[in-house]
Write an enzyme that holds these catalytic residues in place. Structure first.
Site, mmCIF file in Angstrom:
data_model
loop_
_atom_site.group_PDB
_atom_site.id
_atom_site.type_symbol
_atom_site.label_atom_id
_atom_site.label_comp_id
_atom_site.label_asym_id
_atom_site.label_seq_id
_atom_site.Cartn_x
_atom_site.Cartn_y
_atom_site.Cartn_z
ATOM 1 N N CYS A 26 -6.871 1.053 -9.944
ATOM 2 C CA CYS A 26 -5.525 1.151 -9.380
ATOM 3 C C CYS A 26 -4.566 0.169 -10.054
ATOM 4 O O CYS A 26 -3.370 0.448 -10.155
ATOM 5 C CB CYS A 26 -5.569 0.924 -7.871
ATOM 6 S SG CYS A 26 -6.416 2.270 -6.979
ATOM 7 N N CYS A 55 -7.981 -2.713 -7.084
ATOM 8 C CA CYS A 55 -9.144 -2.649 -7.964
ATOM 9 C C CYS A 55 -8.653 -2.399 -9.389
ATOM 10 O O CYS A 55 -7.478 -2.023 -9.589
ATOM 11 C CB CYS A 55 -10.099 -1.544 -7.508
ATOM 12 S SG CYS A 55 -9.529 0.131 -7.883
ATOM 13 N N CYS A 58 -10.335 -2.004 -2.225
ATOM 14 C CA CYS A 58 -9.019 -1.982 -2.868
ATOM 15 C C CYS A 58 -7.924 -1.862 -1.818
ATOM 16 O O CYS A 58 -8.124 -1.260 -0.754
ATOM 17 C CB CYS A 58 -8.960 -0.790 -3.829
ATOM 18 S SG CYS A 58 -7.387 -0.527 -4.669
ATOM 19 N N HIS A 97 1.855 4.363 -2.885
ATOM 20 C CA HIS A 97 1.825 5.824 -2.792
ATOM 21 C C HIS A 97 3.057 6.441 -3.455
ATOM 22 O O HIS A 97 2.971 7.488 -4.099
ATOM 23 C CB HIS A 97 1.761 6.271 -1.332
ATOM 24 C CG HIS A 97 0.411 6.130 -0.716
ATOM 25 N ND1 HIS A 97 -0.749 6.468 -1.366
ATOM 26 C CD2 HIS A 97 0.025 5.692 0.526
ATOM 27 C CE1 HIS A 97 -1.791 6.257 -0.572
ATOM 28 N NE2 HIS A 97 -1.338 5.778 0.580
ATOM 29 N N HIS A 112 0.836 -1.202 0.000
ATOM 30 C CA HIS A 112 0.000 0.000 0.000
ATOM 31 C C HIS A 112 0.874 1.257 0.000
ATOM 32 O O HIS A 112 0.672 2.176 -0.802
ATOM 33 C CB HIS A 112 -0.918 -0.003 1.228
ATOM 34 C CG HIS A 112 -1.691 1.271 1.434
ATOM 35 N ND1 HIS A 112 -3.000 1.430 1.039
ATOM 36 C CD2 HIS A 112 -1.329 2.456 1.995
ATOM 37 C CE1 HIS A 112 -3.420 2.644 1.345
ATOM 38 N NE2 HIS A 112 -2.414 3.287 1.925
ATOM 39 N N GLU A 113 1.851 1.281 0.891
ATOM 40 C CA GLU A 113 2.669 2.482 1.030
ATOM 41 C C GLU A 113 3.617 2.669 -0.149
ATOM 42 O O GLU A 113 3.846 3.795 -0.587
ATOM 43 C CB GLU A 113 3.447 2.429 2.356
ATOM 44 C CG GLU A 113 2.573 2.383 3.605
ATOM 45 C CD GLU A 113 1.716 3.626 3.802
ATOM 46 O OE1 GLU A 113 1.955 4.636 3.111
ATOM 47 O OE2 GLU A 113 0.802 3.598 4.640
ATOM 48 N N HIS A 127 -5.131 7.482 -2.292
ATOM 49 C CA HIS A 127 -6.104 6.593 -1.657
ATOM 50 C C HIS A 127 -7.292 6.344 -2.583
ATOM 51 O O HIS A 127 -7.851 7.271 -3.164
ATOM 52 C CB HIS A 127 -6.583 7.186 -0.333
ATOM 53 C CG HIS A 127 -5.554 7.080 0.751
ATOM 54 N ND1 HIS A 127 -5.144 8.154 1.496
ATOM 55 C CD2 HIS A 127 -4.846 6.016 1.198
ATOM 56 C CE1 HIS A 127 -4.230 7.763 2.363
ATOM 57 N NE2 HIS A 127 -4.029 6.474 2.201
ATOM 58 N N CYS A 128 -7.645 5.072 -2.715
ATOM 59 C CA CYS A 128 -8.722 4.676 -3.625
ATOM 60 C C CYS A 128 -10.082 4.935 -2.982
ATOM 61 O O CYS A 128 -10.315 4.577 -1.826
ATOM 62 C CB CYS A 128 -8.591 3.195 -3.982
ATOM 63 S SG CYS A 128 -9.839 2.631 -5.159
#
Length: 360
Positions: free
Chosen positions: A292, A289, A270, A258, A254-255, A264-265
């Site tokens: 993304c 998703c 997601c 970025h 996740h990070e 952020h979705c």
């Protein structure tokens, strides 16, 4: 419990765009790839569903921000993309990740392998682990949870100085809790998109962190000076479990997402959804998703089919060894640890469903 639902047309535009050039770019995906990603705006899809809100403290409610569709991502002037010269993701371990050296080394190798599959096509390298003292960061004891914390911003400065020439980004991982500034309680992670560095903590992902059994509490911080790091000798680390590994992989990807420019979705359930608390983070899926996924594919250029295959291989490639988790307080270094992937089994089934579409 509420759900965030968008119209089919809104999701279609978020994924494909109305910009003719971006529509043409989308049409370069083969028919099977488009069939998978078009699931984003299929109401009956069992692969990609709406975002579910649990409480008013959830990220979308408490942190309003403009949604980022593919066109906004593509046209973002601040977005950075890997190049032939800067094509590596480096992982820097800060402190020990487990209660023995061998398990700590194995854990970071599992994370490396996962990142290689998730960011398929990029090189992932490990930097030599360093103790907290090497970072020269500030630290404190949290007034609420009574656990040790290190200053995330100071760690980012340390990582920026250590960034190799061929690095697209350098991400630090630690089992020590983080705080970004004195007024904040804690933060799971922090990243600088400009500098291509990030630091992420898995400390709060242990099963006992929020219980009375947690052994990392410090009654008082007795240090001779602001640079006395002896307090980190033998600090408490969570027991290595499948859930801890899943949460670690989820936060790390996740990070790093970025750093690639993915915000952020707010479209579908997601990995890139924001999270304010552990319950919300656990609800967030491991997968991207379609919107993304297209963003990340645009940044890296991977083959969607091969990426999904690589993720399945990572789950299936369980290390040989003693079929049990090492006891939490064991200090023996002569044990092997099988990769605890039980928590990933449901996600593997999901990937196989995606493969069935992409392989048509």
């Amino acid at each position: 419990m509420k759900t965030v639902r968008h119209s089919e047309q809104t999701l279609r535009t978020a994924l494909i765009s109305k910009n003719p050039a971006l529509v043409s770019q989308y049409e370069k995906f083969n028919a099977a790839e488009r069939c998978l990603m078009n699931q984003a705006f299929q109401p009956t899809s069992d692969l990609f569903g709406p975002i579910t809100l649990q409480s008013s403290s959830d990220w979308i409610i408490s942190h309003p921000e403009p949604p980022q569709d593919f066109e906004a991502f593509f046209s973002d002037p601040s977005r950075k993309t890997p190049s032939p010269e800067k094509h590596s993701v480096y992982i820097q371990c800060i402190g020990s990740l487990a209660n023995t050296r061998i398990i700590s080394e194995q854990y970071i190798k599992w994370l490396k392998g996962y990142c290689e599959a998730f960011f398929y096509g990029l090189t992932v390298k490990l930097l030599e682990p360093v103790p907290v003292s090497a970072t020269r960061c500030s630290f404190r004891v949290n007034d609420n949870t009574q656990n040790l914390q290190i200053h995330a911003g100071h760690i980012l400065k340390f990582l920026k100085k250590k960034k190799p020439e061929d690095a697209f980004c350098v991400v630090g991982v630690t089992m020590i809790d983080l705080y970004p500034r004195d007024s904040w309680n804690f933060v799971f992670g922090q990243a600088s998109l400009t500098d291509g560095v990030g630091i992420f903590s898995f400390a709060r992902y242990g099963s006992d962190f929020y219980t009375s059994r947690y052994q990392g509490k410090v009654k008082a911080l007795e240090k001779k000076s602001s640079r006395d790091y002896a307090v980190f000798d033998n600090y408490s680390v969570p027991e290595v479990t499948s859930v801890l590994l899943l949460r670690s992989c989820k936060t790390l990807t996740h990070e790093i997402g970025h750093i690639f420019g993915l915000r952020h979705c707010q479209w579908l359930a997601c990995l890139m959804q924001g999270s304010n608390h552990l319950e919300e983070a656990d609800q967030r899926p491991l997968n991207l998703c379609p919107i993304c996924l297209r963003k990340l594919q645009c940044a890296i250029g991977f083959n969607i089919l091969e990426r999904y295959k690589a993720l399945v291989r990572w789950i299936d490639d369980e290390s040989a060894g003693t079929p049990h988790i090492t006891p939490k307080h064991s200090r023996e270094d002569n044990v092997t640890l099988p990769k605890p992937v039980e928590a990933f089994k449901e996600w593997k089934e999901w990937i196989i469903k995606c493969l069935a579409i992409v392989q048509k």
